[in-house]
Design a protein around this motif. Structure first.
Motif, mmCIF file in Angstrom:
data_model
loop_
_atom_site.group_PDB
_atom_site.id
_atom_site.type_symbol
_atom_site.label_atom_id
_atom_site.label_comp_id
_atom_site.label_asym_id
_atom_site.label_seq_id
_atom_site.Cartn_x
_atom_site.Cartn_y
_atom_site.Cartn_z
ATOM 1 N N MET A 1 87.462 -24.379 62.030
ATOM 2 C CA MET A 1 86.758 -23.315 62.718
ATOM 3 C C MET A 1 87.273 -21.962 62.220
ATOM 4 O O MET A 1 88.477 -21.770 62.079
ATOM 5 N N ILE A 2 86.364 -21.046 61.995
ATOM 6 C CA ILE A 2 86.733 -19.705 61.536
ATOM 7 C C ILE A 2 87.012 -18.827 62.750
ATOM 8 O O ILE A 2 86.236 -18.790 63.703
ATOM 9 N N ASN A 3 88.119 -18.101 62.702
ATOM 10 C CA ASN A 3 88.514 -17.212 63.786
ATOM 11 C C ASN A 3 88.034 -15.796 63.469
ATOM 12 O O ASN A 3 88.714 -15.046 62.760
ATOM 13 N N TRP A 4 86.846 -15.436 63.980
ATOM 14 C CA TRP A 4 86.294 -14.098 63.795
ATOM 15 C C TRP A 4 86.875 -13.173 64.853
ATOM 16 O O TRP A 4 87.051 -13.553 65.994
ATOM 17 N N ARG A 5 87.133 -11.922 64.466
ATOM 18 C CA ARG A 5 87.568 -10.933 65.449
ATOM 19 C C ARG A 5 86.817 -9.635 65.200
ATOM 20 O O ARG A 5 86.508 -9.288 64.054
ATOM 21 N N LYS A 6 86.523 -8.938 66.276
ATOM 22 C CA LYS A 6 85.802 -7.668 66.164
ATOM 23 C C LYS A 6 86.749 -6.584 65.706
ATOM 24 O O LYS A 6 87.902 -6.525 66.117
ATOM 25 N N SER A 7 86.219 -5.724 64.874
ATOM 26 C CA SER A 7 86.989 -4.576 64.432
ATOM 27 C C SER A 7 87.301 -3.684 65.633
ATOM 28 O O SER A 7 86.459 -3.478 66.502
ATOM 29 N N SER A 8 88.487 -3.152 65.670
ATOM 30 C CA SER A 8 88.856 -2.237 66.750
ATOM 31 C C SER A 8 88.080 -0.931 66.664
ATOM 32 O O SER A 8 88.072 -0.153 67.612
ATOM 33 N N HIS A 9 87.403 -0.693 65.555
ATOM 34 C CA HIS A 9 86.636 0.543 65.371
ATOM 35 C C HIS A 9 85.146 0.326 65.536
ATOM 36 O O HIS A 9 84.360 1.230 65.297
ATOM 37 N N SER A 10 84.716 -0.856 65.935
ATOM 38 C CA SER A 10 83.298 -1.133 66.131
ATOM 39 C C SER A 10 82.810 -0.501 67.423
ATOM 40 O O SER A 10 83.566 -0.276 68.344
ATOM 41 N N GLY A 11 81.522 -0.286 67.463
ATOM 42 C CA GLY A 11 80.897 0.243 68.671
ATOM 43 C C GLY A 11 80.595 1.715 68.546
ATOM 44 O O GLY A 11 80.810 2.334 67.522
ATOM 45 N N GLY A 12 80.041 2.254 69.611
ATOM 46 C CA GLY A 12 79.750 3.681 69.658
ATOM 47 C C GLY A 12 78.361 4.052 69.217
ATOM 48 O O GLY A 12 77.797 5.010 69.688
ATOM 49 N N GLY A 13 77.744 3.296 68.327
ATOM 50 C CA GLY A 13 76.403 3.635 67.871
ATOM 51 C C GLY A 13 75.411 2.596 68.297
ATOM 52 O O GLY A 13 75.740 1.591 68.902
ATOM 53 N N GLY A 14 74.155 2.860 68.010
ATOM 54 C CA GLY A 14 73.112 1.878 68.297
ATOM 55 C C GLY A 14 72.857 1.718 69.778
ATOM 56 O O GLY A 14 73.342 2.458 70.613
ATOM 57 N N ALA A 15 72.056 0.715 70.123
ATOM 58 C CA ALA A 15 71.670 0.460 71.502
ATOM 59 C C ALA A 15 72.873 -0.007 72.315
ATOM 60 O O ALA A 15 73.384 -1.096 72.109
ATOM 61 N N GLY A 16 73.322 0.814 73.219
ATOM 62 C CA GLY A 16 74.409 0.432 74.108
ATOM 63 C C GLY A 16 75.759 0.273 73.447
ATOM 64 O O GLY A 16 76.649 -0.361 73.985
ATOM 65 N N GLY A 17 75.939 0.809 72.244
ATOM 66 C CA GLY A 17 77.236 0.714 71.584
ATOM 67 C C GLY A 17 77.577 -0.688 71.129
ATOM 68 O O GLY A 17 78.727 -1.076 71.117
ATOM 69 N N GLN A 18 76.570 -1.448 70.752
ATOM 70 C CA GLN A 18 76.790 -2.845 70.388
ATOM 71 C C GLN A 18 76.893 -3.066 68.882
ATOM 72 O O GLN A 18 76.791 -4.190 68.426
ATOM 73 N N ASP A 19 77.088 -2.019 68.097
ATOM 74 C CA ASP A 19 77.233 -2.161 66.649
ATOM 75 C C ASP A 19 78.638 -2.661 66.357
ATOM 76 O O ASP A 19 79.600 -1.901 66.438
ATOM 77 N N CYS A 20 78.754 -3.945 66.051
ATOM 78 C CA CYS A 20 80.076 -4.530 65.857
ATOM 79 C C CYS A 20 80.190 -5.246 64.523
ATOM 80 O O CYS A 20 79.288 -5.983 64.114
ATOM 81 N N VAL A 21 81.300 -5.027 63.897
ATOM 82 C CA VAL A 21 81.651 -5.727 62.676
ATOM 83 C C VAL A 21 82.750 -6.707 63.043
ATOM 84 O O VAL A 21 83.669 -6.368 63.781
ATOM 85 N N GLU A 22 82.638 -7.936 62.535
ATOM 86 C CA GLU A 22 83.673 -8.925 62.761
ATOM 87 C C GLU A 22 84.282 -9.310 61.419
ATOM 88 O O GLU A 22 83.582 -9.336 60.404
ATOM 89 N N VAL A 23 85.558 -9.589 61.429
ATOM 90 C CA VAL A 23 86.259 -9.990 60.216
ATOM 91 C C VAL A 23 87.017 -11.287 60.467
ATOM 92 O O VAL A 23 87.380 -11.605 61.599
ATOM 93 N N ALA A 24 87.213 -12.039 59.389
ATOM 94 C CA ALA A 24 87.990 -13.275 59.461
ATOM 95 C C ALA A 24 88.862 -13.356 58.224
ATOM 96 O O ALA A 24 88.411 -13.104 57.103
ATOM 97 N N ASP A 25 90.127 -13.698 58.438
ATOM 98 C CA ASP A 25 91.057 -13.870 57.322
ATOM 99 C C ASP A 25 90.919 -15.298 56.809
ATOM 100 O O ASP A 25 91.302 -16.254 57.481
ATOM 101 N N LEU A 26 90.316 -15.439 55.643
ATOM 102 C CA LEU A 26 90.117 -16.745 55.005
ATOM 103 C C LEU A 26 90.926 -16.779 53.715
ATOM 104 O O LEU A 26 90.421 -17.169 52.675
#
Length: 65
Positions: A1-26
């Motif tokens: 299983m890949i462990n995705w995590r949201k960037s601490s800098h995601s959000g703030g834009g778009g509808a309701g601040g839901q613009d999120c980037v997720e990263v995974a260390d592979l």
């Protein structure tokens, strides 16, 4: 299983601040995806490319006008 995590800098834009980037260390690559489209395309970067991209983003090189 890949462990995705949201960037601490995601959000703030778009509808309701839901613009999120997720990263995974592979180690040896870093995977990046849009949290709103988890089954969509992913970007795979080696650690040097990831550090370069993160640095550029932090310094506003990819901001939209």
């Amino acid at each position: 299983m890949i462990n995705w995590r949201k960037s601490s800098h995601s959000g703030g834009g778009g509808a309701g601040g839901q613009d999120c980037v997720e990263v995974a260390d592979l180690t040896p690559v870093i995977a990046v995806r849009d949290s709103k489209d988890p089954d969509g395309p992913k970007l795979a970067l080696d650690t040097t490319a990831w550090r370069t991209l993160a640095h550029q983003i932090k310094n506003g090189h990819h901001d939209l006008a």
